[in-house]
Motif scaffolding. Sequence first.
Motif, short mmCIF file in Angstrom:
data_model
loop_
_atom_site.label_atom_id
_atom_site.label_comp_id
_atom_site.label_asym_id
_atom_site.label_seq_id
_atom_site.Cartn_x
_atom_site.Cartn_y
_atom_site.Cartn_z
N ALA A 1 0.87 -1.18 0.00
CA ALA A 1 0.00 0.00 0.00
C ALA A 1 0.90 1.22 0.00
CB ALA A 1 -0.91 0.01 1.22
N VAL A 2 0.71 2.09 -1.01
CA VAL A 2 1.59 3.26 -1.19
C VAL A 2 0.74 4.51 -1.16
CG1 VAL A 2 3.25 4.40 -2.69
CG2 VAL A 2 3.19 1.88 -2.58
N GLU A 3 1.10 5.45 -0.29
CA GLU A 3 0.41 6.74 -0.25
C GLU A 3 1.27 7.78 -0.96
OE1 GLU A 3 -1.79 8.05 3.36
OE2 GLU A 3 -0.82 6.31 4.31
N GLU A 4 0.66 8.42 -1.94
CA GLU A 4 1.33 9.51 -2.66
C GLU A 4 0.35 10.64 -2.85
OE1 GLU A 4 4.93 7.48 -5.25
OE2 GLU A 4 3.23 8.39 -6.29
N GLY A 5 0.62 11.75 -2.19
CA GLY A 5 -0.27 12.89 -2.29
C GLY A 5 -1.64 12.55 -1.76
N GLU A 6 -2.66 12.83 -2.58
CA GLU A 6 -4.04 12.55 -2.18
C GLU A 6 -4.47 11.14 -2.54
OE1 GLU A 6 -6.44 15.44 -4.05
OE2 GLU A 6 -5.66 17.14 -2.88
N HIS A 7 -3.58 10.37 -3.09
CA HIS A 7 -3.95 9.04 -3.57
C HIS A 7 -3.37 7.95 -2.70
CE1 HIS A 7 -5.41 11.10 -7.09
NE2 HIS A 7 -4.18 11.51 -7.43
N LEU A 8 -4.10 6.87 -2.67
CA LEU A 8 -3.61 5.65 -2.06
C LEU A 8 -3.61 4.57 -3.14
CD1 LEU A 8 -2.82 3.96 0.45
CD2 LEU A 8 -5.25 3.42 0.70
N TRP A 9 -2.49 3.90 -3.30
CA TRP A 9 -2.36 2.85 -4.31
C TRP A 9 -2.22 1.51 -3.58
CZ3 TRP A 9 -2.48 4.31 -9.49
CH2 TRP A 9 -2.30 5.67 -9.74
N LEU A 10 -3.12 0.61 -3.88
CA LEU A 10 -3.04 -0.75 -3.35
C LEU A 10 -2.40 -1.63 -4.42
CD1 LEU A 10 -6.57 -1.14 -1.69
CD2 LEU A 10 -4.42 -0.38 -0.65
N VAL A 11 -1.32 -2.27 -4.08
CA VAL A 11 -0.59 -3.12 -5.01
C VAL A 11 -1.00 -4.57 -4.76
CG1 VAL A 11 1.68 -3.79 -5.88
CG2 VAL A 11 1.33 -1.48 -4.94
N MET A 12 -1.56 -5.20 -5.81
CA MET A 12 -2.16 -6.52 -5.63
C MET A 12 -1.62 -7.51 -6.67
SD MET A 12 -6.09 -5.22 -5.23
CE MET A 12 -5.97 -4.41 -6.83
#
Length: 489
Positions: free
Chosen positions: A83-94
């Motif tokens: 799980a990567v937080e960048e700015g206003e986004h959260l990216w879930l790596v699956m």
Amino acid sequence: MDSSGNALPTEPIGGRYRVEREVGRGGMGSVWLAHDERLGRAVAIKRVGRMPGESLPHLARAMREARSSAALNHPNVVSVYDAVEEGEHLWLVMEYVPGRTLAELVADEGPLSPERVARIGAQVADGLAAAHALGTVHRDVKPGNVLVGEGDTAKISDFGIARSAGDDKLTQTGLMTGTPAYFAPELARGSDATPASDVWGLGATLFAAVEGHSPYPSQSNPLALMALIAHEPPPAPQTAGPLRRPISRMMDTDPAARPTMADCAAALHRTSSGPTTTAARPAADPGPATVVQEPVVASAPPVEEPPRRRGGLLVAGVVALVLLVAGIAYLLLQGDDDDAGTASDEPASSSPSGRDGGQQESPEPPPESSPEEAPEETAEQSPEEEPEPPATSGATAFAQDYYGLLPGDTDAAWQRLAPSFQDEVGRDSFDGFWAGIDSVAVDGAQEVEPGVVDVTLTYTTDGSSQTEVRRLFVEESGGGLAITGDEVV
């Protein structure tokens, strides 16, 4: 640019995940195909926090998805790697699963065969059972969240609105989470999600896969659809074959009456393996097909013979009892005083206080009469006890006779199946199974309830034996008895 007009990230997310293209869109955000430059593998990335109306609670829910999914290490659950937080986004790596969703599969190919749906559903149930064991409820089980890859390998995805026991509720009043078309009735009425509501969702998903449409007709107004689900029982599946009963049990309107997800998995695995002695039990209502094809079952051989045999034993027992009582009465009336004293005063016959005042040799008659009375009492009881064991009941004898025909006479055995059950099993499948069995022995049979017979069987093939207990469901059909379903117990 992606399909929504947003520019693709040009720099690797988190310094390692380079986005290539959008591959899907779910309720919690877009799904992208990316390349993990550090490990050199394809991954799926879900972006959360970009869609209109999304805010901090959505990001918190996404983080909860990451925690819930990361705790599940199961081959039928899409793994969350990072799980990567960048700015206003959260990216879930699956985990990236090439293939189609079950919804896309049905849209492309139409309704799927019950056996194929059972294979897919069994895998999904395995994954959800693992989640439930960890206290996590998926809350949005639907065809769009079932990924089907090569060889029909299935995985459940999108725990985006999953909630573990003890988590705070983030859903606010008026915010609907989940897909209304696959809501359980209790959810439509406002209750909290439970493992039982996941069971309903899987049942509705299997329904859609075999029927080609969701259980309830689509409505332009989601609230109208929820009202329909909350108050109207689901329709019975029409083309589910051996999945009719599992689906019906999973979609019971009473959550407490539904099987656990682990039980669902076991039932679906049995169904997916195809017929063994026959196939999985259908719904209790055999449907119109049984009436249309009654002549097939009516031609079955001795369907009424077992009850007649039992009646004969009862009559013989009663006659023997009457004769026995008459004989004893005759001896009592015709015998001398010594005999009468022996019959009526046997306990006191050795005492000087007997009726004969000791003038007769009372010790001798009792040994003569006692041996006669003991066997007579035993003979008197045995005709009544013989018919009582369940093995003499019609359904039990019918089940034993059925297996007595196999594997040699499949034609006669086939006629013992109800027409609706014949349709589900298929003659080719039935013959194919028994062609691979050298012999079958009935080790025991018991009617556990009216029309339900548990039969212990030993199959032998190429010198190797296997034993199982198979439950047969026997019902009246076409003026006789017929097997309407079976299952392993």
